[in-house]
Design a protein around this motif. Structure first.
Motif, PDB file in Angstrom:
ATOM      1  N   GLU A   1      -2.201 -51.186  29.258  1.00 45.29           N
ATOM      2  CA  GLU A   1      -1.433 -51.879  30.497  1.00 45.29           C
ATOM      3  C   GLU A   1      -0.200 -51.533  30.973  1.00 45.29           C
ATOM      4  OE1 GLU A   1       1.209 -54.673  32.099  1.00 45.29           O
ATOM      5  OE2 GLU A   1       1.740 -53.652  30.118  1.00 45.29           O
ATOM      6  N   ARG A   2       0.660 -50.810  30.054  1.00 47.52           N
ATOM      7  CA  ARG A   2       1.596 -49.854  30.307  1.00 47.52           C
ATOM      8  C   ARG A   2       1.425 -48.853  31.637  1.00 47.52           C
ATOM      9  NH1 ARG A   2       6.841 -50.117  28.452  1.00 47.52           N
ATOM     10  NH2 ARG A   2       7.396 -52.355  27.595  1.00 47.52           N
ATOM     11  N   PHE A   3       0.066 -48.114  31.471  1.00 52.07           N
ATOM     12  CA  PHE A   3      -0.332 -47.173  32.518  1.00 52.07           C
ATOM     13  C   PHE A   3      -0.768 -47.578  33.588  1.00 52.07           C
ATOM     14  CE2 PHE A   3      -0.295 -44.060  28.730  1.00 52.07           C
ATOM     15  CZ  PHE A   3       0.431 -43.189  29.125  1.00 52.07           C
ATOM     16  N   THR A   4      -1.279 -48.818  33.507  1.00 49.22           N
ATOM     17  CA  THR A   4      -1.995 -49.510  34.731  1.00 49.22           C
ATOM     18  C   THR A   4      -1.130 -50.586  35.368  1.00 49.22           C
ATOM     19  OG1 THR A   4      -3.260 -50.988  33.441  1.00 49.22           O
ATOM     20  CG2 THR A   4      -4.261 -49.092  33.873  1.00 49.22           C
ATOM     21  N   ARG A   5       0.155 -50.579  35.059  1.00 50.43           N
ATOM     22  CA  ARG A   5       0.899 -51.836  35.422  1.00 50.43           C
ATOM     23  C   ARG A   5       1.190 -51.682  36.945  1.00 50.43           C
ATOM     24  NH1 ARG A   5       5.972 -53.824  32.156  1.00 50.43           N
ATOM     25  NH2 ARG A   5       4.505 -54.426  30.782  1.00 50.43           N
ATOM     26  N   LEU A   6       1.612 -50.527  37.170  1.00 50.10           N
ATOM     27  CA  LEU A   6       2.110 -50.373  38.580  1.00 50.10           C
ATOM     28  C   LEU A   6       0.804 -50.245  39.717  1.00 50.10           C
ATOM     29  CD1 LEU A   6       4.089 -49.803  40.777  1.00 50.10           C
ATOM     30  CD2 LEU A   6       3.865 -47.085  40.409  1.00 50.10           C
ATOM     31  N   PRO A   7      -0.247 -49.453  39.236  1.00 51.55           N
ATOM     32  CA  PRO A   7      -1.479 -49.817  40.012  1.00 51.55           C
ATOM     33  C   PRO A   7      -2.170 -51.159  39.880  1.00 51.55           C
ATOM     34  CG  PRO A   7      -1.712 -47.689  38.725  1.00 51.55           C
ATOM     35  CD  PRO A   7      -0.456 -48.456  38.155  1.00 51.55           C
ATOM     36  N   GLY A   8      -1.913 -52.090  39.016  1.00 53.43           N
ATOM     37  CA  GLY A   8      -2.364 -53.333  39.085  1.00 53.43           C
ATOM     38  C   GLY A   8      -1.542 -54.034  39.995  1.00 53.43           C
ATOM     39  N   LYS A   9      -0.202 -53.794  39.983  1.00 52.79           N
ATOM     40  CA  LYS A   9       0.637 -54.671  40.864  1.00 52.79           C
ATOM     41  C   LYS A   9       0.308 -54.020  42.316  1.00 52.79           C
ATOM     42  CE  LYS A   9       4.577 -55.243  38.181  1.00 52.79           C
ATOM     43  NZ  LYS A   9       6.126 -54.852  37.893  1.00 52.79           N
ATOM     44  N   ILE A  10      -0.046 -53.021  42.672  1.00 58.36           N
ATOM     45  CA  ILE A  10      -0.397 -52.267  43.993  1.00 58.36           C
ATOM     46  C   ILE A  10      -1.505 -53.290  44.281  1.00 58.36           C
ATOM     47  CG2 ILE A  10      -1.094 -50.534  45.427  1.00 58.36           C
ATOM     48  CD1 ILE A  10       1.238 -48.774  43.495  1.00 58.36           C
ATOM     49  N   LEU A  11      -2.523 -53.010  43.503  1.00 57.50           N
ATOM     50  CA  LEU A  11      -3.962 -53.570  43.899  1.00 57.50           C
ATOM     51  C   LEU A  11      -3.729 -55.132  44.264  1.00 57.50           C
ATOM     52  CD1 LEU A  11      -7.029 -53.848  43.829  1.00 57.50           C
ATOM     53  CD2 LEU A  11      -6.847 -54.305  41.305  1.00 57.50           C
ATOM     54  N   VAL A  12      -2.967 -55.866  43.201  1.00 58.24           N
ATOM     55  CA  VAL A  12      -2.773 -57.285  43.928  1.00 58.24           C
ATOM     56  C   VAL A  12      -2.341 -57.804  45.118  1.00 58.24           C
ATOM     57  CG1 VAL A  12      -1.465 -59.362  43.092  1.00 58.24           C
ATOM     58  CG2 VAL A  12      -2.735 -58.104  41.296  1.00 58.24           C
ATOM     59  N   ALA A  13      -1.211 -56.633  45.402  1.00 54.82           N
ATOM     60  CA  ALA A  13      -0.570 -56.875  46.597  1.00 54.82           C
ATOM     61  C   ALA A  13      -1.403 -56.752  47.903  1.00 54.82           C
ATOM     62  CB  ALA A  13       0.728 -55.994  46.662  1.00 54.82           C
TER      63      ALA A  13
END
Length: 199
Positions: free
Chosen positions: A16-28
């Protein structure tokens, strides 16, 4: 599935920590494209004389639902991981060492081992055993390995109260994440088709 039964309990916070920023970008990105596709699809459907003109809007509604679910689950996972890490950091900071003194009153040394540690060791052994049983029990469900890994991780943690980031079904998170990725090219396509129908 995993390195050991229940290891998802330790791996998930790291992932989750490693994919946090990519996850936020994906949602946006997925949210923005899907919102545009929804808007254009709505106007395309209203301007079309047949029900076929509504399909860009219908497809966009489906993907919008998936993106919203993924955004909510991702936010809940992030919050639960942060709370757990904060709790563990506080527990480690509060731990104290036991001083051992012989019968002559001489200081032998410091030890972090106590009777409570032995109780914890037995509990951990039981949790490992429970996790292995859950990992071996593959049920006839959607994504059986993921479901078994989550059950094993919950058993290894001693329940979701000790690992709140395992509360939500990870299969839904995975599926909605994949649908969110797919919503980007699909949203662009339905946006273009909707513009053609609308104009």
């Amino acid at each position: 599935m995993s390195i050991t039964a229940g290891s998802l309990n330790y791996l998930l916070p790291i992932i989750e920590r490693f994919t946090r920023l990519p996850g936020k970008i994906l949602v946006a990105v997925a949210g923005s494209i899907t919102a545009l596709s929804l808007t254009v699809g709505w106007f395309a459907g209203r301007s079309s004389a047949t029900w076929i003109g509504w399909w860009p809007f219908a497809v966009s509604v489906f993907f919008a639902y998936a993106v919203i679910i993924f955004a909510v689950l991702r936010f809940r996972l992030q919050r639960a991981v942060d709370a757990t890490i904060e709790k563990l950091t506080g527990t480690i900071a509060d731990s104290t060492a036991v001083t051992i003194i012989d019968e002559d009153g001489n200081l032998i040394g410091n030890s972090e081992y106590s009777f409570d540690d032995e109780i914890q060791r037995v509990r951990n052994a039981q949790r490992r055993s429970d996790a292995q049983k859950e990992a071996a029990d593959k049920r006839n469900v959607f994504f059986p390995r993921v479901e078994a890994a989550q059950r094993a991780a919950i058993a290894g943690a001693g329940g979701v109260e000790n690992a709140p980031y395992l509360r939500d079904d990870l299969r839904i998170t995975i599926v909605t994440a994949l649908l969110s990725v797919a919503s980007i090219p699909t949203g662009i396509f339905t946006l273009l088709v909707g513009l053609i129908i609308w104009i």
